[in-house]
Design an enzyme around this catalytic site. Sequence first.
Site, PDB file in Angstrom:
ATOM      1  N   THR A  27     -15.056  49.441  89.734  1.00 50.46           N
ATOM      2  CA  THR A  27     -13.644  49.213  89.685  1.00 50.46           C
ATOM      3  C   THR A  27     -13.343  48.980  87.889  1.00 50.46           C
ATOM      4  O   THR A  27     -14.177  48.623  87.083  1.00 50.46           O
ATOM      5  CB  THR A  27     -13.164  48.134  90.237  1.00 50.46           C
ATOM      6  OG1 THR A  27     -13.859  46.735  89.861  1.00 50.46           O
ATOM      7  CG2 THR A  27     -13.668  47.925  91.875  1.00 50.46           C
ATOM      8  N   ALA A  56     -17.178  44.531  88.772  1.00 49.84           N
ATOM      9  CA  ALA A  56     -15.947  43.828  88.607  1.00 49.84           C
ATOM     10  C   ALA A  56     -15.766  43.466  87.143  1.00 49.84           C
ATOM     11  O   ALA A  56     -16.799  42.817  86.460  1.00 49.84           O
ATOM     12  CB  ALA A  56     -15.893  42.562  89.266  1.00 49.84           C
ATOM     13  N   ILE A  82     -21.235  42.521  86.664  1.00 45.18           N
ATOM     14  CA  ILE A  82     -20.232  42.192  85.623  1.00 45.18           C
ATOM     15  C   ILE A  82     -19.956  43.275  84.618  1.00 45.18           C
ATOM     16  O   ILE A  82     -21.011  43.689  84.028  1.00 45.18           O
ATOM     17  CB  ILE A  82     -20.410  40.691  84.921  1.00 45.18           C
ATOM     18  CG1 ILE A  82     -20.670  39.634  85.956  1.00 45.18           C
ATOM     19  CG2 ILE A  82     -19.353  40.319  83.928  1.00 45.18           C
ATOM     20  CD1 ILE A  82     -19.609  39.277  86.918  1.00 45.18           C
ATOM     21  N   LYS A  83     -18.607  43.608  84.559  1.00 44.61           N
ATOM     22  CA  LYS A  83     -18.381  44.686  83.699  1.00 44.61           C
ATOM     23  C   LYS A  83     -17.708  44.198  82.569  1.00 44.61           C
ATOM     24  O   LYS A  83     -16.749  43.449  82.705  1.00 44.61           O
ATOM     25  CB  LYS A  83     -17.294  45.886  84.334  1.00 44.61           C
ATOM     26  CG  LYS A  83     -17.407  47.030  83.947  1.00 44.61           C
ATOM     27  CD  LYS A  83     -16.850  48.053  84.869  1.00 44.61           C
ATOM     28  CE  LYS A  83     -16.707  49.256  84.385  1.00 44.61           C
ATOM     29  NZ  LYS A  83     -15.417  50.107  85.296  1.00 44.61           N
ATOM     30  N   VAL A  84     -18.288  44.454  81.418  1.00 43.05           N
ATOM     31  CA  VAL A  84     -17.720  43.923  80.072  1.00 43.05           C
ATOM     32  C   VAL A  84     -17.391  45.212  79.132  1.00 43.05           C
ATOM     33  O   VAL A  84     -18.123  46.207  78.963  1.00 43.05           O
ATOM     34  CB  VAL A  84     -18.597  42.872  79.445  1.00 43.05           C
ATOM     35  CG1 VAL A  84     -19.120  41.783  80.437  1.00 43.05           C
ATOM     36  CG2 VAL A  84     -19.942  43.630  78.724  1.00 43.05           C
TER      37      VAL A  84
END
Length: 218
Positions: A27, A56, A82-84
Amino acid sequence: MKFFVDTADTAEIKDLAATGLVDGVTTNPSLIKKSGRDFFEVIAEICEIVPGPVSAEVAATTLDGMLAEAARLSPIAPNVTIKVPLTWDGLKATKRLSAEGVKVNVTLCFSAAQALLAAKAGATYISPFIGRLDDIGLDGLDLISDICQIYDQYESIQTEVLVASVRSPGHVIEAAKMGAHVATLPPAVLRQLALHPLTDKGLAAFLADWEATGQKIV
Ligand code: E4P
């Protein structure tokens, strides 16, 4: 090649996950906006539908902010990734989070140099956006080829190439030929992968001939 679905639409995810062919979900803030739903609620629901990795994305731009947001997002479910963003703070956050055993997807990658840094920071996934490169007249698949070639040179690199911003089945096939580990697909592109007009034409002819035999299997 693993297939992730690139959407926050839980009805679409449920429908596609029922095929047993969905390995994860990605997402981003734009997809969350499109869903019109609460971020935490929708990520929790997706994590229940798909047992694989669910990305996310943080909205903070500083290291401290990203770490604070990751600390809120990770407990949603064990399969949250975790998307950074690929910024210096994002890379620092990747280094810190991966050292703690948190899975990190580094997003908004547009160059091989960025992908090399993400791998060095310990990213679980690097997300090169190929469609957006095509949109500005470059060849996004060239970037996938470069990253796969570079990562293949070093046994120590465990980062998986997650092909993002995919626009067509052709993108998927070419990236698979290059050995990319994952493709995250808009639902429509995933559905298109199964389609071929000769399959439809062939099936219609077989069914007509079968009907003409007057036989039944069950
Ligand atoms: C990847 O994780 C992104 O969510 C996505 O692939 C971006 O695609 P777009 O360029 O179609 O927005």
